[in-house]
Each structure stands twice: as structure tokens, then as C-alpha cells.
Design a protein around this motif. Structure first.
Motif, short mmCIF file in Angstrom:
data_model
loop_
_atom_site.label_atom_id
_atom_site.label_comp_id
_atom_site.label_asym_id
_atom_site.label_seq_id
_atom_site.Cartn_x
_atom_site.Cartn_y
_atom_site.Cartn_z
N PHE A 47 0.82 -1.22 0.00
CA PHE A 47 0.00 0.00 0.00
C PHE A 47 0.85 1.27 0.00
CE2 PHE A 47 -2.57 -3.28 1.98
CZ PHE A 47 -3.80 -3.11 1.37
N VAL A 48 0.42 2.23 -0.81
CA VAL A 48 1.05 3.56 -0.82
C VAL A 48 -0.08 4.59 -0.69
CG1 VAL A 48 2.35 5.22 -2.22
CG2 VAL A 48 2.95 2.79 -2.30
N CYS A 104 -2.22 2.07 -4.72
CA CYS A 104 -1.80 3.43 -4.39
C CYS A 104 -3.01 4.35 -4.36
CB CYS A 104 -0.83 3.97 -5.45
SG CYS A 104 0.52 2.86 -5.88
N ASP A 105 -3.18 5.06 -3.24
CA ASP A 105 -4.29 6.01 -3.11
C ASP A 105 -3.73 7.42 -3.18
OD1 ASP A 105 -6.70 7.23 -2.71
OD2 ASP A 105 -7.17 6.19 -0.84
N GLU A 106 -3.98 8.11 -4.29
CA GLU A 106 -3.48 9.48 -4.50
C GLU A 106 -1.99 9.58 -4.19
OE1 GLU A 106 -5.49 11.74 -5.69
OE2 GLU A 106 -7.52 11.32 -4.99
N GLN A 151 7.69 9.90 -0.39
CA GLN A 151 6.84 8.95 -1.11
C GLN A 151 7.68 7.79 -1.67
OE1 GLN A 151 4.16 7.77 -0.73
NE2 GLN A 151 2.61 8.94 -1.83
N ARG A 152 8.93 8.07 -2.05
CA ARG A 152 9.81 6.99 -2.50
C ARG A 152 10.06 5.98 -1.38
NH1 ARG A 152 12.63 8.38 -7.31
NH2 ARG A 152 11.64 10.31 -7.93
N VAL A 153 10.28 6.52 -0.17
CA VAL A 153 10.49 5.63 0.99
C VAL A 153 9.23 4.77 1.18
CG1 VAL A 153 10.86 5.52 3.49
CG2 VAL A 153 12.10 7.22 2.12
N TYR A 171 2.00 9.42 2.96
CA TYR A 171 3.19 8.60 3.22
C TYR A 171 3.10 7.67 4.44
CZ TYR A 171 4.34 13.13 1.09
OH TYR A 171 4.28 14.28 0.38
N HIS A 172 2.53 8.18 5.55
CA HIS A 172 2.46 7.39 6.78
C HIS A 172 3.81 6.85 7.22
CE1 HIS A 172 -1.75 7.92 6.62
NE2 HIS A 172 -2.04 6.96 5.77
#
Ligand SMILES: Nc1ncnc2c1ncn2[C@@H]1O[C@H](COP(=O)(O)OP(=O)(O)OP(=O)(O)O)[C@@H](O)[C@H]1O
Ligand SMILES: [Mg+2]
Length: 235
Positions: free
Chosen positions: A92-93, A175-177, A158-160, A97-98
Motif C-alpha cells: 500500500f502507498v 496506491c491512493d493518490e 513517497q519513495r520511501v 506517506y504514513h
């Protein structure tokens, strides 16, 4: 719609009960995601995109209908095996970022292993760390491994998050947005990274987005409005 496809949504309905009224958020969604493709879900705010993505990824359950993966009904999996199955199938993305603020990029990527040890039995800690470093290098973060989230740009964060999602070798990346919080250039770079992953490793990807640029080079594009699929195109 049959269960014979790779990932299938079969007549998915989702309702929320609020007091005595019920709110219908998804009304009969049928969808087949093919192995190795990129599928884009577009639609206005409130259309039900995130709800659908969460149901596809076993983060939420439908009120009726079911999701199947390689012919197996995922919506009836027992609670015990659900987390393991979800971990094995999905990465999940999310838009924000979380990442955990007190941990550096490498630690954030390794975190799912620390939390859910039993899902990572097949790979030693050393191999796992090597894999994380390799993936971080591959997405251009070789010199940012020890940076904490507040020392990274939005695109780098976001890459991480993408690397963290890939650590399990998920069958499907949801991926959500993923570019919703990024400026135009960083958003383009994240898009290119996802497409590169898909081209090089045949990673199957489902992306919920407002960004029409994503639609141009996707395998399938689905438009949603008011909990329904209103338009569908396969490239
Ligand atoms: N837990 C909940 N309880 C009640 N209603 C909810 C709940 N979660 C979502 N909804 C409602 O369901 C509808 C669809 O929400 P969803 O988050 O799937 O939309 P979305 O298409 O992802 O929108 P956005 O583009 O703004 O993220 C919205 O009207 C929302 O208010
Ligand atoms: Mg949403």
C-alpha cells in the motif's frame, strides 16, 4: 463477472449506517485487474475510490459482493489469516506517506518486519536490510538512507513509502493518490518510478488519482461517480 481473473471485484456494494439512515457508497462494482497491468481509478471527491481500493486490498469488507484473487474469494477469509494474506498479496502507498517521524528512511522501510515478524520468516534480517538498501538505492535514495522524514522532501518521502510497500514483493501495489500531496515535478517523478517498476518487474499496480496525466499510459482506466463505474477504457 467471473472469479477467473487475477484480481476481481464482483458486484461490490458498500453501505454505511448512520443513525437510522444508510448511505450507499459503492453500488455494484465489477472490475477485473489483469496481472502485470496498471489500472487507474479516476473520479471526483466522494465518488467511492478510496473505499473501493480499501475493499480490493482487504483493508475493508464489502456489505455484499466479494473480491477474488486468482480465483480465491478474499472476502470470506477468516480474521486470523486475513492479515497474513493481505501482507502477502498487497503493498500500500498512501497520499500522506504514513512514515514514522522518529525513524530514518531505512528503519521505516524495515518497520513492517519488526511489527509483523511472522510474515518474514523466509528471509534473514541481514538479507532483509540488504534488500531495503538496494531498493532505496534503486529509487535514488542511496544518500538519504539515514534521513528522518522531516529531512526528506515530499517526493523522497513517497519513495520511501513505495520501497516499504515493495519489501514484501507484493503481487499488487495499491496506491491512493500517491502524488496528491506533491508538486508537479515530484509527482511526475513518482509516476515515472511506478511505471518503471511496472515495466521492469511486471508489478501489477492499481492507482486511485485525480491526476489525469496518469490515465494516458495506463492499461485500463476506470472512472467512478456516485459509487458506480461510469466509464471504462482499456488501452
Ligand atoms: N466510515 C465512513 N462512514 C460513513 N461514510 C463514509 C465513511 N467512509 C467514507 N464515507 C463516505 O463515502 C463516500 C466515498 O468516500 P471515499 O473516501 O471512498 O471517496 P473518494 O472517491 O476516495 O474521495 P476523495 O477523492 O475525496 O478521496 C463519501 O461520501 C464519504 O463521505
Ligand atoms: Mg479518497
Amino acid at each position: 463477472m467471473t472469479d477467473n481473473g487475477y484480481l476481481c471485484a464482483n458486484e461490490i456494494h458498500k453501505e454505511y449506517k448512520i443513525g437510522k439512515t444508510s448511505l450507499s457508497v459503492l453500488s455494484g462494482i465489477n472490475l477485473e485487474i489483469k496481472e502485470g497491468e496498471i489500472l487507474i481509478i479516476l473520479g471526483a471527491s466522494g465518488a467511492g475510490k478510496s473505499t473501493l481500493l480499501h475493499i480490493l486490498g482487504m483493508l475493508d469488507t464489502p456489505t455484499s459482493g466479494h473480491v477474488s484473487f486468482k480465483g480465491e474469494n478474499l472476502s470470506i477469509a477468516g480474521q486470523k489469516e486475513l492479515a497474513g494474506k493481505r501482507n502477502r498479496i498487497f503493498g500500500f502507498v498512501f497520499q500522506f506517506y504514513h512514515l514514522l517521524p522518529d525513524f530514518n528512511a531505512l528503519e521505516n522501510v524495515l518497520m513492517p518486519r519488526l511489527i509483523g515478524k511472522k510474515f518474514f520468516k523466509t528471509i534473514s534480517k541481514k538479507e532483509h536490510t540488504e534488500k531495503a538498501v538496494q531498493l532505496l538505492e534503486r529509487v535514488g535514495l542511496g544518500s538519504r538512507i539515514n534521513h528522518r522524514p522531516n529531512e526528506l522532501s515530499g517526493g523522497e518521502k513517497q519513495r520511501v513509502a513505495i520501497v516499504r510497500a515493495l519489501m514484501n514483493d507484493p503481487e499488487i501495489l495499491l496506491c491512493d493518490e500517491p502524488t496528491g500531496n506533491l508538486d508537479t515535478n515530484s509527482g511526475r517523478e513518482i509516476k515515472e518510478l511506478i511505471w518503471e517498476l511496472n515495466e521492469k518487474t511486471r508489478q501489477t499496480v492499481v492507482i486511485v488519482t485525480h491526476d489525469e496525466r496518469f490515465a494516458k499510459s495506463a492499461g485500463q482506466v476506470v472512472r467512478m461517480a456516485d459509487g458506480k463505474i461510469v466509464n471504462y477504457s482499456g488501452n
